[in-house]
Design a protein around this motif. Structure first.
Motif, PDB file in Angstrom:
ATOM      1  N   LEU A  50      -9.642  23.879   0.390  1.00 37.04           N
ATOM      2  CA  LEU A  50     -10.096  22.984   1.454  1.00 37.04           C
ATOM      3  C   LEU A  50      -9.048  21.922   1.765  1.00 37.04           C
ATOM      4  O   LEU A  50      -8.746  21.658   2.928  1.00 37.04           O
ATOM      5  CB  LEU A  50     -11.413  22.306   1.063  1.00 37.04           C
ATOM      6  CG  LEU A  50     -12.658  23.164   1.139  1.00 37.04           C
ATOM      7  CD1 LEU A  50     -13.850  22.430   0.552  1.00 37.04           C
ATOM      8  CD2 LEU A  50     -12.946  23.548   2.578  1.00 37.04           C
ATOM      9  N   ILE A  51      -8.502  21.307   0.725  1.00 38.62           N
ATOM     10  CA  ILE A  51      -7.484  20.266   0.921  1.00 38.62           C
ATOM     11  C   ILE A  51      -6.256  20.864   1.597  1.00 38.62           C
ATOM     12  O   ILE A  51      -5.690  20.268   2.515  1.00 38.62           O
ATOM     13  CB  ILE A  51      -7.129  19.599  -0.430  1.00 38.62           C
ATOM     14  CG1 ILE A  51      -8.327  18.785  -0.922  1.00 38.62           C
ATOM     15  CG2 ILE A  51      -5.889  18.731  -0.297  1.00 38.62           C
ATOM     16  CD1 ILE A  51      -8.181  18.270  -2.335  1.00 38.62           C
ATOM     17  N   SER A  52      -5.858  22.037   1.168  1.00 40.08           N
ATOM     18  CA  SER A  52      -4.702  22.707   1.758  1.00 40.08           C
ATOM     19  C   SER A  52      -4.943  22.997   3.235  1.00 40.08           C
ATOM     20  O   SER A  52      -4.057  22.816   4.072  1.00 40.08           O
ATOM     21  CB  SER A  52      -4.421  24.002   1.002  1.00 40.08           C
ATOM     22  OG  SER A  52      -3.495  24.792   1.694  1.00 40.08           O
ATOM     23  N   GLY A  53      -6.139  23.432   3.569  1.00 43.81           N
ATOM     24  CA  GLY A  53      -6.483  23.724   4.963  1.00 43.81           C
ATOM     25  C   GLY A  53      -6.422  22.485   5.837  1.00 43.81           C
ATOM     26  O   GLY A  53      -5.883  22.507   6.948  1.00 43.81           O
ATOM     27  N   PHE A  54      -6.972  21.363   5.327  1.00 49.21           N
ATOM     28  CA  PHE A  54      -6.918  20.111   6.085  1.00 49.21           C
ATOM     29  C   PHE A  54      -5.478  19.655   6.273  1.00 49.21           C
ATOM     30  O   PHE A  54      -5.089  19.229   7.362  1.00 49.21           O
ATOM     31  CB  PHE A  54      -7.710  19.000   5.381  1.00 49.21           C
ATOM     32  CG  PHE A  54      -9.198  19.187   5.447  1.00 49.21           C
ATOM     33  CD1 PHE A  54      -9.823  19.575   6.626  1.00 49.21           C
ATOM     34  CD2 PHE A  54      -9.979  18.973   4.331  1.00 49.21           C
ATOM     35  CE1 PHE A  54     -11.191  19.734   6.686  1.00 49.21           C
ATOM     36  CE2 PHE A  54     -11.351  19.137   4.380  1.00 49.21           C
ATOM     37  CZ  PHE A  54     -11.966  19.517   5.562  1.00 49.21           C
ATOM     38  N   ALA A  55      -4.690  19.751   5.215  1.00 48.04           N
ATOM     39  CA  ALA A  55      -3.286  19.323   5.302  1.00 48.04           C
ATOM     40  C   ALA A  55      -2.525  20.184   6.317  1.00 48.04           C
ATOM     41  O   ALA A  55      -1.723  19.668   7.110  1.00 48.04           O
ATOM     42  CB  ALA A  55      -2.626  19.413   3.931  1.00 48.04           C
ATOM     43  N   ARG A  56      -2.796  21.480   6.320  1.00 44.02           N
ATOM     44  CA  ARG A  56      -2.139  22.382   7.264  1.00 44.02           C
ATOM     45  C   ARG A  56      -2.528  22.028   8.702  1.00 44.02           C
ATOM     46  O   ARG A  56      -1.689  21.980   9.597  1.00 44.02           O
ATOM     47  CB  ARG A  56      -2.517  23.828   6.931  1.00 44.02           C
ATOM     48  CG  ARG A  56      -1.815  24.864   7.774  1.00 44.02           C
ATOM     49  CD  ARG A  56      -2.175  26.300   7.370  1.00 44.02           C
ATOM     50  NE  ARG A  56      -3.610  26.510   7.233  1.00 44.02           N
ATOM     51  CZ  ARG A  56      -4.251  26.740   6.087  1.00 44.02           C
ATOM     52  NH1 ARG A  56      -3.581  26.803   4.963  1.00 44.02           N
ATOM     53  NH2 ARG A  56      -5.551  26.923   6.055  1.00 44.02           N
ATOM     54  N   ASP A  57      -3.821  21.740   8.932  1.00 43.52           N
ATOM     55  CA  ASP A  57      -4.293  21.387  10.272  1.00 43.52           C
ATOM     56  C   ASP A  57      -3.694  20.068  10.745  1.00 43.52           C
ATOM     57  O   ASP A  57      -3.304  19.937  11.912  1.00 43.52           O
ATOM     58  CB  ASP A  57      -5.815  21.309  10.300  1.00 43.52           C
ATOM     59  CG  ASP A  57      -6.477  22.670  10.112  1.00 43.52           C
ATOM     60  OD1 ASP A  57      -5.774  23.698  10.260  1.00 43.52           O
ATOM     61  OD2 ASP A  57      -7.682  22.703   9.817  1.00 43.52           O
TER      62      ASP A  57
END
Length: 173
Positions: A140-147
């Protein structure tokens, strides 16, 4: 006057309760010695330990420790699975072994300081364990950072495209 063996057993139960985060109560009626050893081995690998104590002594130890009562669950042939860290790992092992052997089932539990019914205890086995939760959180954190990175990168890229379009229009005119 209680017998010395009962006093010793009460002390062992109390020590197990103090050293653990909680306990699952399972009915192990019909398990052979070999099957019991397999279950104990699997539980040990999951950071839990299965012990068999007298139900009345466990009731007393729970009362002395100030833990919730499991009076309804503590009848018949009960084994006690004390878990040190993650209740989910121990519950998963109990569920797997009970499905494999068809001779063991949840009776109740104490987890997070609350008494649980057999169904609530069984529900722990369906939850993701700590490592799985950490992986999900990292995703989840990785996804937010990517976005966020994509959004931040899009602002100058959009500006560059706009400037390029304007310059092409001026050159064409």
């Amino acid at each position: 006057m209680p017998s010395k063996s009962n006093v010793d057993m009460l002390q062992k139960v109390s020590n197990s309760l103090e050293a653990s985060q909680g306990v699952f109560v399972v009915d192990y009626h019909g398990l052979s010695v070999k099957e019991t050893q397999e279950v104990r081995r699997a539980l040990r690998n999951a950071g839990a330990e299965m012990k068999v104590y007298k139900n009345n002594i466990v009731k007393l130890a729970l009362e002395n420790a100030g833990l919730p009562s499991l009076d309804d669950a503590l009848t018949g042939t009960c084994a006690y699975v004390f878990f040190e860290k993650d209740p989910v790992d121990a519950a998963k092992v109990i569920k797997e072994e009970s499905e494999k052997l068809k001779k063991m089932e949840f009776v109740g539990a104490i987890a997070d300081g609350k008494a649980l019914s057999a169904e609530e205890a069984k529900a722990y086995a369906d939850l993701p364990n700590r490592d799985q939760l950490m992986g999900m959180l990292a995703g989840l954190i990785s996804g937010f950072a990517r976005d966020i990175a994509r959004c931040v990168n899009e602002v100058p890229a959009g500006l560059a495209r706009s400037i390029n379009a304007v310059s092409e229009q001026k050159q064409a005119a």
